[in-house]
Design a protein around this motif. Structure first.
Motif, mmCIF file in Angstrom:
data_model
loop_
_atom_site.group_PDB
_atom_site.id
_atom_site.type_symbol
_atom_site.label_atom_id
_atom_site.label_comp_id
_atom_site.label_asym_id
_atom_site.label_seq_id
_atom_site.Cartn_x
_atom_site.Cartn_y
_atom_site.Cartn_z
ATOM 1 N N SER A 39 41.119 36.641 37.801
ATOM 2 C CA SER A 39 42.228 36.378 38.731
ATOM 3 C C SER A 39 43.501 37.085 38.274
ATOM 4 C CB SER A 39 42.567 34.895 38.747
ATOM 5 O OG SER A 39 41.429 34.115 38.687
ATOM 6 N N THR A 40 44.333 37.405 39.243
ATOM 7 C CA THR A 40 45.670 37.909 38.934
ATOM 8 C C THR A 40 46.647 36.746 39.106
ATOM 9 O OG1 THR A 40 45.151 40.123 39.732
ATOM 10 C CG2 THR A 40 47.477 39.531 39.691
ATOM 11 N N PRO A 70 43.495 30.959 47.167
ATOM 12 C CA PRO A 70 44.053 31.084 45.816
ATOM 13 C C PRO A 70 44.049 29.764 45.065
ATOM 14 C CG PRO A 70 45.821 30.851 47.388
ATOM 15 C CD PRO A 70 44.547 30.767 48.179
ATOM 16 N N HIS A 138 43.378 35.117 43.142
ATOM 17 C CA HIS A 138 44.807 34.984 42.850
ATOM 18 C C HIS A 138 45.134 33.585 42.348
ATOM 19 C CE1 HIS A 138 44.483 37.976 46.175
ATOM 20 N NE2 HIS A 138 45.167 38.674 45.308
#
Ligand SMILES: Nc1nc2c(ncn2[C@@H]2O[C@H](COP(=O)(O)OP(=O)(O)OP(=O)(O)O)[C@@H](O)[C@H]2O)c(=O)[nH]1
Length: 389
Positions: A39-40, A70, A138
């Protein structure tokens, strides 16, 4: 129970990603995860009222609708209600009102102290994120409205660094474009954005928000073209205008490192471009920031090692001062230093030690001298232990 545990409970997930049918799970066998992207983390910052919460809420809806719901963390202890499905909520761990009462603080002090308390438990957050890193694309962090509580506090830095240490991390600065139509307010906003960029040194996206209200073309032009900004600021006659012009010239250099995406948090306009910008920023993190950070950490480790070697040498000298006494010749002492105390990796790594070739008699003498020191230290300890007659 210490005071921190009294005011800050344990970290827990509000709803588990696995319980949410809207989040597709990545197959869990190890080989498929080995090179899978993680994930970012998106740390969402912005002035009070710039639209952070609306942005997180609608970005979450947009991503979910596109099959990539997310993971959301709320870091604002004072918010009354969050309009998005939050996974970790600071309010479950720290009771902001109790903190204010306990320390006799006002609202801002209460937020700051609550965030500090939460930071003491942040390893728990990292553990939970670690478990989810292959399941979500995310991880979004909504921050307190009082931007300085996060950007200029120790806890904000600790959280940012801890995230960037484990995951690709991008700063998203939500800027209200409707308050940036004058060159002077635009410059204040950009000055703030650049100071955060400078401090965090992470990939940075400015989400120029509220474009459903105001056309962002002018602001975009000012960002990309200093001449255009200069022309606009020339029309203003004040000290602030002169200052803005000078700042514009300096900040122009920073603008190149910033991605700017016009969006409307309310209507989701610009979100596809925003997601593209996040992908580019993630790539930038992995190819530029991460290697740079790893190098910095390796340099720090090396400098710590050198320092500890220095301390070790000093300790050796001190030990030998005691064992050989002040009357021993310099030669004797330095020889003894080279052989008698070769404990620890420092002794092995020292090329000087390896190259010198002592004869058996010399090393025997030095060992005897160190032995004497150890024996006298042991005796002193025994005497100290004996109960007084
Ligand atoms: N027209 C318009 N209004 C917006 C947009 N984004 C947010 N708003 C409005 O701006 C106001 C503030 O939005 P929030 O999302 O609460 O802003 P915030 O930055 O989280 O505010 P704090 O919690 O005080 O930091 C609300 O009335 C929103 O409806 C947008 O893109 N367009």
């Amino acid at each position: 129970m210490d005071m921190i545990d009294e005011l800050a409970g344990t970290i827990d997930e509000k709803c588990h990603v696995a319980d949410r049918p809207d989040i597709p799970l990545v197959p869990s066998d190890d080989s498929s995860r080995k090179n899978a992207p993680t994930s970012t983390c998106l740390i969402v910052l912005g002035m009070a009222g710039s639209g952070k919460t609306t942005f997180v809420e609608n970005l979450s809806k947009y991503l979910t609708a596109n099959g990539a719901a997310p993971y959301i963390v709320n870091l604002d202890p004072a918010v009354r209600q969050v309009p998005y499905p939050v996974n970790i909520d600071i309010r479950d761990t720290v009771k902001y009102k109790a903190v204010m009462k306990k320390f006799g603080l006002g609202p801002n002090g209460g937020i700051m102290t609550s965030l500090n308390l939460f930071t003491t438990k942040f390893s728990g957050v990292l553990d939970l994120l670690e478990k989810r890193k292959f399941e979500v694309k995310h991880m979004i962090f909504d921050t307190p409205g009082q931007i300085e509580v996060f950007t200029w506090s120790a806890s904000g830095s600790i959280i940012t660094e801890a995230l960037a240490d484990s995951f690709p991390t991008v700063i998203v600065y939500v800027m209200d474009v409707s308050t940036s139509t004058s060159p002077i307010t635009f410059m204040s906003n950009m000055l703030y954005a650049c100071s955060i960029l400078y401090k965090s040194k992470l990939p940075f996206i400015i989400a120029l928000n509220k474009i459903d209200m105001v056309d962002p073309t002018l602001v975009m032009k000012w960002i990309s073209d200093f001449e255009a900004f200069d022309v606009a600021v020339e029309k203003e006659e004040s000290y602030a205008a002169n200052l803005s012009r000078s700042l514009g010239l300096i900040l122009d250099e920073f603008y190149g490192a910033i991605r700017t995406v016009p969006v409307s948090a309310l209507t989701c306009q610009g979100f596809p471009k925003f997601v593209e910008a996040v992908e580019a920023a993630t790539l930038e993190f992995n190819t530029e920031y991460k290697p740079e950070m790893d190098k910095m950490k390796a340099d720090q480790r090396e400098s710590r090692k050198l320092k500890s070697e220095d301390r070790f040498e000093k300790l050796k000298r001190e030990v030998l001062e005691i064992s050989t006494g002040p009357s021993s010749s310099r030669d004797d002492k330095s020889r003894a230093m080279d052989t008698s105390v070769s404990i620890g990796p420092q002794g092995d790594s020292n090329a000087k030690h390896e190259q010198r070739n002592f004869d058996a008699e010399e090393s025997g003498m030095e060992e005897t001298s160190f032995q004497r020191f150890l024996e006298s230290a042991k005796k002193a300890k025994e005497i100290a232990k004996k109960p007084a007659a």
